[in-house]
Design a protein around this motif. Structure first.
Motif, mmCIF file in Angstrom:
data_model
loop_
_atom_site.group_PDB
_atom_site.id
_atom_site.type_symbol
_atom_site.label_atom_id
_atom_site.label_comp_id
_atom_site.label_asym_id
_atom_site.label_seq_id
_atom_site.Cartn_x
_atom_site.Cartn_y
_atom_site.Cartn_z
ATOM 1 N N LEU A 80 4.321 -2.749 3.385
ATOM 2 C CA LEU A 80 4.263 -4.107 2.843
ATOM 3 C C LEU A 80 3.925 -5.065 3.968
ATOM 4 O O LEU A 80 4.437 -4.928 5.078
ATOM 5 C CB LEU A 80 5.614 -4.495 2.235
ATOM 6 N N GLY A 81 3.070 -6.032 3.682
ATOM 7 C CA GLY A 81 2.692 -7.030 4.660
ATOM 8 C C GLY A 81 2.709 -8.408 4.041
ATOM 9 O O GLY A 81 2.268 -8.595 2.907
ATOM 10 N N ALA A 82 3.260 -9.368 4.781
ATOM 11 C CA ALA A 82 3.300 -10.741 4.281
ATOM 12 C C ALA A 82 3.085 -11.693 5.446
ATOM 13 O O ALA A 82 3.642 -11.483 6.520
ATOM 14 C CB ALA A 82 4.634 -11.030 3.597
ATOM 15 N N PRO A 83 2.247 -12.703 5.247
ATOM 16 C CA PRO A 83 1.498 -12.970 4.038
ATOM 17 C C PRO A 83 0.436 -11.901 3.808
ATOM 18 O O PRO A 83 0.079 -11.158 4.723
ATOM 19 C CB PRO A 83 0.859 -14.338 4.289
ATOM 20 N N LYS A 84 -0.060 -11.839 2.575
ATOM 21 C CA LYS A 84 -1.004 -10.790 2.187
ATOM 22 C C LYS A 84 -2.277 -10.824 3.019
ATOM 23 O O LYS A 84 -2.715 -9.806 3.537
ATOM 24 C CB LYS A 84 -1.339 -10.929 0.704
ATOM 25 N N GLY A 99 12.957 8.264 8.448
ATOM 26 C CA GLY A 99 13.035 9.338 7.462
ATOM 27 C C GLY A 99 13.119 8.814 6.042
ATOM 28 O O GLY A 99 13.021 7.607 5.795
ATOM 29 N N PRO A 100 13.322 9.717 5.091
ATOM 30 C CA PRO A 100 13.391 9.328 3.686
ATOM 31 C C PRO A 100 14.467 8.272 3.434
ATOM 32 O O PRO A 100 15.563 8.338 4.012
ATOM 33 C CB PRO A 100 13.745 10.625 2.964
ATOM 34 N N ASP A 101 14.111 7.298 2.621
ATOM 35 C CA ASP A 101 15.003 6.191 2.262
ATOM 36 C C ASP A 101 15.388 5.325 3.454
ATOM 37 O O ASP A 101 16.417 4.663 3.447
ATOM 38 C CB ASP A 101 16.258 6.692 1.527
ATOM 39 N N GLU A 102 14.530 5.316 4.491
ATOM 40 C CA GLU A 102 14.709 4.428 5.634
ATOM 41 C C GLU A 102 13.495 3.517 5.732
ATOM 42 O O GLU A 102 12.413 3.837 5.233
ATOM 43 C CB GLU A 102 14.855 5.221 6.934
ATOM 44 N N ALA A 103 13.692 2.384 6.380
ATOM 45 C CA ALA A 103 12.619 1.407 6.535
ATOM 46 C C ALA A 103 12.602 0.881 7.958
ATOM 47 O O ALA A 103 13.596 0.950 8.680
ATOM 48 C CB ALA A 103 12.816 0.248 5.548
ATOM 49 N N ASN A 127 0.839 -1.191 0.000
ATOM 50 C CA ASN A 127 0.000 0.000 0.000
ATOM 51 C C ASN A 127 0.874 1.240 0.000
ATOM 52 O O ASN A 127 1.885 1.288 0.706
ATOM 53 C CB ASN A 127 -0.897 0.035 1.242
ATOM 54 N N ARG A 128 0.461 2.242 -0.792
ATOM 55 C CA ARG A 128 1.152 3.527 -0.757
ATOM 56 C C ARG A 128 0.294 4.501 0.038
ATOM 57 O O ARG A 128 -0.912 4.613 -0.193
ATOM 58 C CB ARG A 128 1.370 4.095 -2.154
ATOM 59 N N TYR A 129 0.918 5.163 0.998
ATOM 60 C CA TYR A 129 0.235 6.140 1.834
ATOM 61 C C TYR A 129 0.808 7.522 1.567
ATOM 62 O O TYR A 129 2.026 7.676 1.413
ATOM 63 C CB TYR A 129 0.463 5.843 3.315
ATOM 64 N N VAL A 130 -0.070 8.512 1.576
ATOM 65 C CA VAL A 130 0.325 9.919 1.617
ATOM 66 C C VAL A 130 -0.386 10.494 2.836
ATOM 67 O O VAL A 130 -1.615 10.556 2.872
ATOM 68 C CB VAL A 130 -0.077 10.667 0.332
ATOM 69 N N LEU A 131 0.407 10.829 3.848
ATOM 70 C CA LEU A 131 -0.147 11.320 5.116
ATOM 71 C C LEU A 131 0.154 12.797 5.287
ATOM 72 O O LEU A 131 1.309 13.216 5.225
ATOM 73 C CB LEU A 131 0.454 10.559 6.298
ATOM 74 N N ASP A 132 -0.892 13.573 5.514
ATOM 75 C CA ASP A 132 -0.716 14.967 5.865
ATOM 76 C C ASP A 132 -0.335 15.058 7.338
ATOM 77 O O ASP A 132 -0.507 14.083 8.089
ATOM 78 C CB ASP A 132 -2.007 15.746 5.593
ATOM 79 N N PRO A 133 0.171 16.199 7.785
ATOM 80 C CA PRO A 133 0.511 16.348 9.206
ATOM 81 C C PRO A 133 -0.673 15.960 10.097
ATOM 82 O O PRO A 133 -1.820 16.330 9.832
ATOM 83 C CB PRO A 133 0.852 17.836 9.331
ATOM 84 N N GLY A 134 -0.384 15.156 11.127
ATOM 85 C CA GLY A 134 -1.398 14.717 12.071
ATOM 86 C C GLY A 134 -2.099 13.424 11.696
ATOM 87 O O GLY A 134 -2.813 12.849 12.510
ATOM 88 N N GLU A 135 -1.918 12.930 10.464
ATOM 89 C CA GLU A 135 -2.581 11.691 10.041
ATOM 90 C C GLU A 135 -1.748 10.469 10.420
ATOM 91 O O GLU A 135 -0.550 10.575 10.687
ATOM 92 C CB GLU A 135 -2.829 11.703 8.535
ATOM 93 N N ALA A 136 -2.412 9.293 10.444
ATOM 94 C CA ALA A 136 -1.767 8.043 10.831
ATOM 95 C C ALA A 136 -2.024 6.970 9.780
ATOM 96 O O ALA A 136 -3.010 7.028 9.037
ATOM 97 C CB ALA A 136 -2.288 7.583 12.184
ATOM 98 N N PHE A 137 -1.144 5.967 9.749
ATOM 99 C CA PHE A 137 -1.308 4.834 8.837
ATOM 100 C C PHE A 137 -2.532 4.000 9.210
ATOM 101 O O PHE A 137 -3.150 3.380 8.357
ATOM 102 C CB PHE A 137 -0.068 3.921 8.862
ATOM 103 N N LEU A 162 6.330 -4.076 6.960
ATOM 104 C CA LEU A 162 7.490 -3.239 6.687
ATOM 105 C C LEU A 162 6.998 -1.917 6.132
ATOM 106 O O LEU A 162 6.058 -1.891 5.334
ATOM 107 C CB LEU A 162 8.407 -3.896 5.652
ATOM 108 N N PHE A 163 7.631 -0.831 6.562
ATOM 109 C CA PHE A 163 7.300 0.494 6.066
ATOM 110 C C PHE A 163 8.572 1.112 5.499
ATOM 111 O O PHE A 163 9.608 1.122 6.170
ATOM 112 C CB PHE A 163 6.758 1.380 7.189
ATOM 113 N N TYR A 164 8.478 1.629 4.285
ATOM 114 C CA TYR A 164 9.586 2.321 3.629
ATOM 115 C C TYR A 164 9.135 3.755 3.379
ATOM 116 O O TYR A 164 8.136 3.980 2.676
ATOM 117 C CB TYR A 164 9.957 1.636 2.315
ATOM 118 N N VAL A 165 9.835 4.716 3.971
ATOM 119 C CA VAL A 165 9.467 6.124 3.831
ATOM 120 C C VAL A 165 10.175 6.701 2.606
ATOM 121 O O VAL A 165 11.398 6.621 2.488
ATOM 122 C CB VAL A 165 9.811 6.921 5.107
ATOM 123 N N ILE A 166 9.380 7.262 1.718
ATOM 124 C CA ILE A 166 9.901 7.871 0.492
ATOM 125 C C ILE A 166 10.170 9.356 0.722
ATOM 126 O O ILE A 166 11.215 9.866 0.339
ATOM 127 C CB ILE A 166 8.904 7.664 -0.668
#
Length: 159
Positions: free
Chosen positions: A112-116, A84-88, A35-45, A58-62
């Motif tokens: 990313l989550g496994a198993p799906k 931060g960016p490019d960290e997981a 899943n791709r998330y775009v979070l504004d300030p104050g929002e959560a996954f 696993l979360f990878y921050v772009i």
């Protein structure tokens, strides 16, 4: 091979008005959720501190910086980590976590989550009728239902 553009996928709401786009299905992925998330300030996954007993995440921050609260015990003390960016960051099955955007800039991240398919979700919330410190997340007719795994009490989630 399958190809997909996150910008062409409709956002999926999970009880909150955040930009979450599920990529697994358009890519034909059968064993991993992405899943791709775009979070504004104050929002959560997610709507709260939760665990998947049968899935690692696993979360990878772009872009931006996400702050994750983490516990191995639902009633234990929380630790936090900033990613931060490019960290997981990785959470094992059974780890309780919630990621948030506590900054003043937007966060773009992949989860990313496994198993799906995850069927053993837990929320770190005490049962109002017994001594359990967790409630199970179960599919309901409209969304999700919280059910105590010990006594069976059912509650509507406050997402």
């Amino acid at each position: 091979m399958k190809h997909a553009s996150a910008d062409e996928i409709e956002p999926q709401s999970m009880g909150a008005d955040i930009d979450r786009r599920a990529l697994a299905e358009p890519l034909g992925a059968t064993d991993v959720a992405i899943n791709r998330y775009v979070l504004d300030p104050g929002e959560a996954f997610s709507g709260g501190l939760h665990a998947h007993l049968d899935q690692e995440e696993l979360f990878y921050v772009i872009e931006g910086t996400a702050t994750f609260e983490y516990r191995t015990d639902p009633a234990g003390e929380s630790e936090t980590v900033t990613v931060g960016p490019d960290e997981a960051v990785r959470f094992a099955p059974g780890d309780y976590q919630q990621g948030r955007n506590e900054s003043d800039k937007q966060v773009v991240a992949l989860a990313l989550g496994a198993p799906k398919a995850t069927t053993e979700g837990r929320v770190a919330q005490p049962c109002p009728d017994c001594d359990s410190d967790v409630l199970a997340l179960e599919p309901a007719e409209e969304g999700l239902l919280l059910v105590c795994p010990d006594c069976g009490t059912e509650l509507e989630p406050d997402l």
